[in-house]
Design an enzyme around this catalytic site. Structure first.
Site, PDB file in Angstrom:
ATOM      1  N   HIS A  21       1.948  13.464  -6.394  1.00 53.09           N
ATOM      2  CA  HIS A  21       0.684  13.811  -7.045  1.00 53.09           C
ATOM      3  C   HIS A  21       0.714  13.555  -8.539  1.00 53.09           C
ATOM      4  O   HIS A  21      -0.268  13.129  -9.129  1.00 53.09           O
ATOM      5  CB  HIS A  21       0.343  15.272  -6.770  1.00 53.09           C
ATOM      6  CG  HIS A  21       0.550  15.630  -5.340  1.00 53.09           C
ATOM      7  ND1 HIS A  21       0.967  16.859  -4.913  1.00 53.09           N
ATOM      8  CD2 HIS A  21       0.426  14.883  -4.235  1.00 53.09           C
ATOM      9  CE1 HIS A  21       1.084  16.852  -3.611  1.00 53.09           C
ATOM     10  NE2 HIS A  21       0.766  15.666  -3.174  1.00 53.09           N
ATOM     11  N   ARG A  37     -10.825  11.077  -3.341  1.00 50.63           N
ATOM     12  CA  ARG A  37      -9.843  11.890  -2.609  1.00 50.63           C
ATOM     13  C   ARG A  37     -10.033  13.358  -3.001  1.00 50.63           C
ATOM     14  O   ARG A  37      -9.467  13.835  -3.986  1.00 50.63           O
ATOM     15  CB  ARG A  37      -8.417  11.459  -2.957  1.00 50.63           C
ATOM     16  CG  ARG A  37      -8.016  10.081  -2.439  1.00 50.63           C
ATOM     17  CD  ARG A  37      -6.570   9.784  -2.830  1.00 50.63           C
ATOM     18  NE  ARG A  37      -5.972   8.694  -2.101  1.00 50.63           N
ATOM     19  CZ  ARG A  37      -5.793   7.458  -2.590  1.00 50.63           C
ATOM     20  NH1 ARG A  37      -6.199   7.163  -3.820  1.00 50.63           N
ATOM     21  NH2 ARG A  37      -5.217   6.528  -1.862  1.00 50.63           N
ATOM     22  N   ARG A  61     -14.223  11.674   0.592  1.00 51.35           N
ATOM     23  CA  ARG A  61     -13.414  11.868   1.780  1.00 51.35           C
ATOM     24  C   ARG A  61     -13.079  13.347   1.889  1.00 51.35           C
ATOM     25  O   ARG A  61     -12.657  13.958   0.904  1.00 51.35           O
ATOM     26  CB  ARG A  61     -12.123  11.045   1.684  1.00 51.35           C
ATOM     27  CG  ARG A  61     -11.278  11.198   2.942  1.00 51.35           C
ATOM     28  CD  ARG A  61     -10.050  10.337   2.906  1.00 51.35           C
ATOM     29  NE  ARG A  61      -9.086  10.822   1.932  1.00 51.35           N
ATOM     30  CZ  ARG A  61      -7.942  10.195   1.666  1.00 51.35           C
ATOM     31  NH1 ARG A  61      -7.653   9.047   2.267  1.00 51.35           N
ATOM     32  NH2 ARG A  61      -7.099  10.694   0.787  1.00 51.35           N
ATOM     33  N   GLU A  88      -7.284   4.358   9.853  1.00 52.44           N
ATOM     34  CA  GLU A  88      -5.892   4.322   9.396  1.00 52.44           C
ATOM     35  C   GLU A  88      -4.909   4.700  10.496  1.00 52.44           C
ATOM     36  O   GLU A  88      -3.706   4.697  10.295  1.00 52.44           O
ATOM     37  CB  GLU A  88      -5.702   5.204   8.152  1.00 52.44           C
ATOM     38  CG  GLU A  88      -6.267   6.599   8.263  1.00 52.44           C
ATOM     39  CD  GLU A  88      -6.216   7.388   6.948  1.00 52.44           C
ATOM     40  OE1 GLU A  88      -5.561   6.960   5.997  1.00 52.44           O
ATOM     41  OE2 GLU A  88      -6.844   8.464   6.914  1.00 52.44           O
ATOM     42  N   ASN A 135      -2.809   1.972   3.535  1.00 50.91           N
ATOM     43  CA  ASN A 135      -1.510   2.619   3.269  1.00 50.91           C
ATOM     44  C   ASN A 135      -0.974   3.252   4.540  1.00 50.91           C
ATOM     45  O   ASN A 135       0.167   3.029   4.938  1.00 50.91           O
ATOM     46  CB  ASN A 135      -1.641   3.725   2.205  1.00 50.91           C
ATOM     47  CG  ASN A 135      -2.231   3.221   0.910  1.00 50.91           C
ATOM     48  OD1 ASN A 135      -2.177   2.033   0.619  1.00 50.91           O
ATOM     49  ND2 ASN A 135      -2.804   4.123   0.127  1.00 50.91           N
ATOM     50  N   ASP A 136      -1.814   4.065   5.163  1.00 53.06           N
ATOM     51  CA  ASP A 136      -1.368   4.725   6.386  1.00 53.06           C
ATOM     52  C   ASP A 136      -1.327   3.749   7.558  1.00 53.06           C
ATOM     53  O   ASP A 136      -0.425   3.813   8.381  1.00 53.06           O
ATOM     54  CB  ASP A 136      -2.265   5.930   6.704  1.00 53.06           C
ATOM     55  CG  ASP A 136      -1.827   7.159   5.920  1.00 53.06           C
ATOM     56  OD1 ASP A 136      -0.608   7.397   5.842  1.00 53.06           O
ATOM     57  OD2 ASP A 136      -2.697   7.862   5.370  1.00 53.06           O
ATOM     58  N   ARG A 142       5.882   5.596   4.232  1.00 52.88           N
ATOM     59  CA  ARG A 142       5.388   4.998   2.987  1.00 52.88           C
ATOM     60  C   ARG A 142       6.030   5.610   1.738  1.00 52.88           C
ATOM     61  O   ARG A 142       6.026   4.999   0.674  1.00 52.88           O
ATOM     62  CB  ARG A 142       3.854   5.106   2.905  1.00 52.88           C
ATOM     63  CG  ARG A 142       3.354   6.533   2.871  1.00 52.88           C
ATOM     64  CD  ARG A 142       1.859   6.601   3.095  1.00 52.88           C
ATOM     65  NE  ARG A 142       1.110   6.714   1.852  1.00 52.88           N
ATOM     66  CZ  ARG A 142      -0.187   6.990   1.785  1.00 52.88           C
ATOM     67  NH1 ARG A 142      -0.887   7.141   2.903  1.00 52.88           N
ATOM     68  NH2 ARG A 142      -0.795   7.099   0.641  1.00 52.88           N
ATOM     69  N   CYS A 150      -9.788   0.590   1.251  1.00 54.73           N
ATOM     70  CA  CYS A 150      -9.530   1.398   0.052  1.00 54.73           C
ATOM     71  C   CYS A 150      -8.052   1.719  -0.147  1.00 54.73           C
ATOM     72  O   CYS A 150      -7.698   2.517  -0.999  1.00 54.73           O
ATOM     73  CB  CYS A 150     -10.351   2.682   0.085  1.00 54.73           C
ATOM     74  SG  CYS A 150     -10.009   3.715   1.517  1.00 54.73           S
TER      75      CYS A 150
HETATM   76  C1  PEP Z   1      -4.726   5.025   2.910  1.00 60.05           C
HETATM   77  O1  PEP Z   1      -4.057   5.611   3.759  1.00 60.05           O
HETATM   78  O2  PEP Z   1      -4.718   3.792   2.738  1.00 60.05           O
HETATM   79  C2  PEP Z   1      -5.604   5.797   2.010  1.00 60.05           C
HETATM   80  C3  PEP Z   1      -6.451   5.194   1.208  1.00 60.05           C
HETATM   81  O3  PEP Z   1      -5.465   7.144   1.999  1.00 60.05           O
HETATM   82  P1  PEP Z   1      -4.278   7.919   1.274  1.00 60.05           P
HETATM   83  O4  PEP Z   1      -3.529   6.927   0.432  1.00 60.05           O
HETATM   84  O5  PEP Z   1      -4.929   8.972   0.473  1.00 60.05           O
HETATM   85  O6  PEP Z   1      -3.504   8.416   2.426  1.00 60.05           O
HETATM   86 MG    MG Z   2      -4.415   7.686   4.281  1.00 59.56          MG
END
Ligand code: PEP
Ligand code: MG
Length: 755
Positions: free
Chosen positions: A367, A474, A510, A609, A632-633, A643, A680
């Site tokens: 964070h 977020r 979100r 995701e 990302n996920d 990750r 995103c």
């Molecule tokens: C993702 O998973 O790509 C995403 C945008 O959400 P976060 O990074 O907040 O998990």
């Molecule tokens: Mg995510």
């Protein structure tokens, strides 16, 4: 104790007098070794200093051949002295020559001495040199003598750290203590910063090492210890930690250490050698820190961290409470160094003066890194012993484009970086010039380029980037940085501020993506074996709907009279989307019945995701207003790589055909169903990946604010049709590498794209 000349306290007093004398550095060192030898009834006392070339040079001796001074140089791991330095721990031997590490240097004449006591000269956990006493007779030095020599080494540590000895050194062989340091770590937030060190938990500068009145120092130490214990007891009794959770465990471990006799005994022993209470705490802290740096056992390291934190608390008790630099004391161009730090603590600093951040812990997904990126601060993490590498005020360069740190950089390094900063500023100015241009590719394809956000500090970026809106807000960040659950009025206020700042531009909120690795400090944490696959995000929201309901209500109220977009994270099955959307419907009904102004329209969508959703797109797309890909996920789950784990996160390439095929599948399905789709995840923020996304059909991207300029520059230069023609076939090319990164780079180069 065998010393005949008054014990360690008398020695410390004499040393202090010597430190104050107007003599040369060499004379002072020579006097010091004579004093120590006499006081400890040793025939030899020698000081070795660690040099920048990682060798140990004999700087002064009483007892060994004088000619060896500045001539005898040992490798950092050579001999008993090298062992003391590399282990950062005392070595006490009655028969040194029979030790396997013994290495004989004829020029010193030490063959006649059997017993050996060496202690590291430590400062902030760093070894600056080694202090040795030797005797002819085979004897073991008693515990008090080891203590006394360690205490004496502290005085030498200050002398070395002051830079006084540099004048005695050959060029290229200066003491390591004040020399330039180059370290590498992990990139947390892109950027380059030149500035001056501010320690988040400043080491207390001890001006008085030597106790004038011993019983008084013991009383001070006891009072501070008692206060520390009482504070911990009180904290543990407080309601918010009484119910358990990780926070409580940490405090309980602290309390256990605070009551640990070993720790208290070591502190008392250090005072007994003649130190003031604060100097005793520093002595024991220095040992703890050195042990921590040597330890590879993560459990032990954690416990030593606890012990170190406790030492900081105790030190604050002794020297007054608050030693964090006040805002006024913060230099311009401050570079903050900390072992670890929470996002709220970072936000406490005056952002107009903060340029960089260096952490011993912290990953790019933590964070504090997210906040650093929002603030535009260059940040590097995973720097070993970060708080010990520099003193407050030292010049430092943080290069968070390569993950490098330069402490006390040479003039050449500083000049080179000055040039790079100017170059980046020119690039930034070029990006700013693109702000008002329409975001279309060279062949006229409009691209919806938005930014990701999560805190009020992100909002100015909507305007200064010229972005078309916020593609991912977020909401969990507000929950993560606070000390307690934000009240629904606080949520409402933030969402209103966001919508006001965005004006006519859309914002996709979100709902809470907490749980798993995004823990809330004040909420009971459930220990899970695989948190990323665990009870998180919408799963938690649907199982405990109270939180989700009140968040949705706050969103709907904030959107009163305007358009609102709500998106759910981690949806795995269409039924979860249905259930979440039903909450929105219920809340709308509730607000209508209670006379609230409703939003003009509410679009409800979901993140894509979780891989299972890829095979439910036909059903899903009939129900949603939009989707946004969380790459990302999605990448983490498709490739089964954590990750946040640097050991595996770079093992596979996001620009590989399995990922790109999955992404193509999503965009094609969405287009066929006439639903809007964006991406995103971090991929969109990398120019080369963004190029691939455009080539496979994405026309909406949400990127981090700092990446907006570089991505827009690429978009304006790219011919989307040509990119598609060149890149799309690569996804189905039979053999060859799975990664198409190389081919993308070739395309970019051939078409002169700025990347
Ligand atoms: C993702 O998973 O790509 C995403 C945008 O959400 P976060 O990074 O907040 O998990
Ligand atoms: Mg995510």
């Amino acid at each position: 104790m065998r010393s005949t000349s008054g014990g360690p306290r008398v020695l410390l007093r004499r040393l202090r007098e010597t430190m104050a004398e107007q003599v040369s550095a060499q004379e002072r060192l020579d006097k010091i070794v004579v004093l120590i030898a006499a006081n400890m009834v040793a025939e030899v006392c020698s000081t070795y200093v660690l040099r920048v070339d990682n060798t140990l040079e004999l700087y002064a001796t009483e007892g060994l051949n004088r000619e060896a001074v500045h001539q005898t140089v040992l490798n950092a791991h050579e001999g008993l002295v090298g062992l003391v330095a590399s282990e950062a721990t005392p070595l006490n031997l009655s028969d040194a020559q029979s030790h396997p590490a013994f290495s004989f240097r004829p020029e010193t004449g030490e063959e006649i001495y059997h017993s050996f006591l060496g202690v590291p000269i430590l400062r902030a956990g760093n070894t600056l040199g080694v202090l040795v006493v030797q005797n002819r007779a085979k004897r073991t030095y008693v515990e008090e003598e080891v203590e006394a020599l360690q205490t004496t080494a502290m005085v030498l540590a200050e002398m070395i750290a002051s830079g006084e000895l540099s004048a005695l050194a050959q060029p290229g062989a200066e003491p390591a203590a004040r020399h330039s340091i180059h370290k590498t770590g992990a990139i947390l937030s892109d950027g380059i910063a030149l500035g001056h060190v501010v320690l988040h938990e400043p080491r207390v500068v001890i001006t008085n090492y030597i106790a004038e009145d011993l019983p008084k120092e013991i009383k001070r130490l006891d009072a501070a210890l008692a206060k520390l214990r009482a504070d911990l007891d009180r904290l543990l009794e407080r309601g918010d930690v009484a119910d358990g959770g990780e926070h409580r465990e940490v405090l309980e471990a602290y309390r256990m250490f605070a009551n640990d006799h070993g720790w208290s005994h070591r502190l008392h022993e250090a005072v007994a050698t003649g130190l003031t209470a604060e100097a005793a705490v520093e002595r024991v802290q220095s040992d703890t820190r050195a042990r921590m740096l040597r330890s590879t056992d993560p459990y032990l390291r954690d416990r030593l961290h606890d012990l170190e934190d406790l030492g900081h608390r105790l030190m604050r008790q002794l020297v007054g409470q608050n030693h964090a630099p006040s805002r006024e004391q913060l230099p311009d161009n401050a570079i903050l160094i900390a072992r670890s730090m929470g996002p709220a603590a970072l936000l406490d600093y005056d952002r107009t003066r903060l340029r960089g951040l260096v952490l011993e812990e912290g990953t790019a997904n933590s964070h504090v890194s997210i906040v650093a990126r929002a603030l535009g601060i260059a940040a590097v993490g995973e720097v070993p012993n970060a708080p010990g590498i520099a003193d407050p005020g030292d010049a430092i360069i943080v290069d968070a484009t390569s993950g490098s740190i330069y402490v006390r950089p040479s003039a050449e390094v500083e000049a080179a970086y000055g040039e790079r900063v100017r170059f980046r500023a020119r690039r930034q100015a070029q990006y700013s010039a693109l702000r008002d241009l329409a975001c279309v590719t060279k062949d006229g394809q409009p691209i919806d380029l938005m930014i990701n956000a999560g805190l009020a500090i992100d909002l100015p970026h909507i305007d200064d980037t010229g972005s078309s809106g916020i593609g991912l807000f977020r909401t969990e960040l507000q929950f993560m940085i606070g000390q307690s659950l934000p009240r629904s009025s606080d949520q409402l206020a933030l969402y209103r501020t966001v919508l006001d700042a965005a004006g006519s531009k859309p914002v996709t909120f979100r709902t809470l993506d907490i749980g798993g690795d995004k823990a809330l400090p004040y909420m009971e944490t459930v220990v899970e074996e695989n948190p990323a696959l665990g009870w998180r995000a919408i799963r938690l929201g649907l199982d405990r709907p109270g939180l989700l309901r009140s968040q949705i209500r706050a969103l709907l109220r904030a959107g009163g009279g305007r358009s609102l977009r709500i998106m759910f994270p981690m949806i795995s099955e269409v039924a979860e989307f249905d259930a979440a959307k039903a909450i929105v419907e219920r809340e709308l009904t509730y607000l209508r019945q209670h006379g609230h102004t409703l939003p003009e329209r509410v679009d409800v969508g979901t993140m894509v995701e979780v891989p299972a959703l890829l095979y439910q797109l036909d059903e899903l797309l009939k129900k949603v207003d939009f989707i946004s890909v969380g790459s990302n996920d999605l990448f983490q789950f498709l490739y089964a790589v954590d990750r946040g784990n640097s050991k595996v996160s770079d093992r596979f390439d996001t620009l590989s055909t399995p990922i790109l095929r999955a992404l193509r599948h999503i965009v094609r399905k969405a287009k066929a169903a006439n639903r809007s789709v964006s991406l995103c995840g971090e991929m969109a923020s990398q120019p080369l990946s963004a190029l691939a996304l455009i080539a496979i059909g994405y026309r909406a991207l949400s990127v981090s604010a700092v990446s907006h300029g570089p991505i827009k520059a690429m978009i304006l230069e790219v011919d989307a049709a040509k990119a598609e023609a060149a890149i799309l076939p690569l996804l189905d090319a039979p053999a060859g590498s799975v990664s198409i990164r190389h081919k993308l780079a070739e395309f970019a180069e051939a078409h002169g794209l700025s990347l």
